[in-house]
Design a protein around this motif. Sequence first.
Motif, PDB file in Angstrom:
ATOM      1  N   UNK A   1       0.713  -1.080  -0.411  1.00 30.09           N
ATOM      2  CA  UNK A   1       0.180   0.170   0.212  1.00 30.09           C
ATOM      3  C   UNK A   1       0.865   1.231   0.626  1.00 30.09           C
ATOM      4  N   UNK A   2       2.142   1.579   1.027  1.00 31.52           N
ATOM      5  CA  UNK A   2       2.520   2.463   0.892  1.00 31.52           C
ATOM      6  C   UNK A   2       3.585   2.300  -0.866  1.00 31.52           C
ATOM      7  N   UNK A   3       3.587   2.089  -1.662  1.00 30.19           N
ATOM      8  CA  UNK A   3       4.164   2.392  -2.743  1.00 30.19           C
ATOM      9  C   UNK A   3       2.749   2.012  -3.418  1.00 30.19           C
ATOM     10  N   UNK A   4       1.735   1.539  -3.440  1.00 28.83           N
ATOM     11  CA  UNK A   4       0.814   2.476  -4.920  1.00 28.83           C
ATOM     12  C   UNK A   4       0.040   3.716  -4.200  1.00 28.83           C
ATOM     13  N   UNK A   5       0.875   3.998  -3.072  1.00 25.79           N
ATOM     14  CA  UNK A   5       0.044   5.387  -2.791  1.00 25.79           C
ATOM     15  C   UNK A   5       1.231   6.538  -3.528  1.00 25.79           C
ATOM     16  N   UNK A   6       2.078   6.092  -4.155  1.00 22.79           N
ATOM     17  CA  UNK A   6       2.568   6.778  -4.717  1.00 22.79           C
ATOM     18  C   UNK A   6       2.984   6.773  -6.473  1.00 22.79           C
ATOM     19  N   UNK A   7       2.008   5.788  -6.508  1.00 22.56           N
ATOM     20  CA  UNK A   7       1.747   6.156  -8.078  1.00 22.56           C
ATOM     21  C   UNK A   7       0.582   6.599  -8.651  1.00 22.56           C
ATOM     22  N   UNK A   8       0.426   6.870  -9.927  1.00 18.94           N
ATOM     23  CA  UNK A   8       0.054   7.911 -10.319  1.00 18.94           C
ATOM     24  C   UNK A   8      -1.455   6.901 -10.260  1.00 18.94           C
TER      25      UNK A   8
END
Length: 69
Positions: free
Chosen positions: A20-27
């Motif tokens: 989820x931390x990485x997904x939050x950084x994605x457009x």
Amino acid sequence: MNAVEFTTDLSDTPILQIPSEAAAQLPKAGKARVIVLTEEGDDAEWRSAAYEQFLRDDPPEDAIYDSLR
């Protein structure tokens, strides 16, 4: 291009879990290029040997470079 790096566990299903931390950084929309790097058995051994080599003292013939600081 913006890079988001993370590690995840692979399983026998063809699904790649994105933390989820990485997904939050994605457009929220657009295209992405995905590159999957996996660890190989010999990779850990190679890294360990490279690290040991890096930590070794310089040979006496390289001492000449110490005076150039």
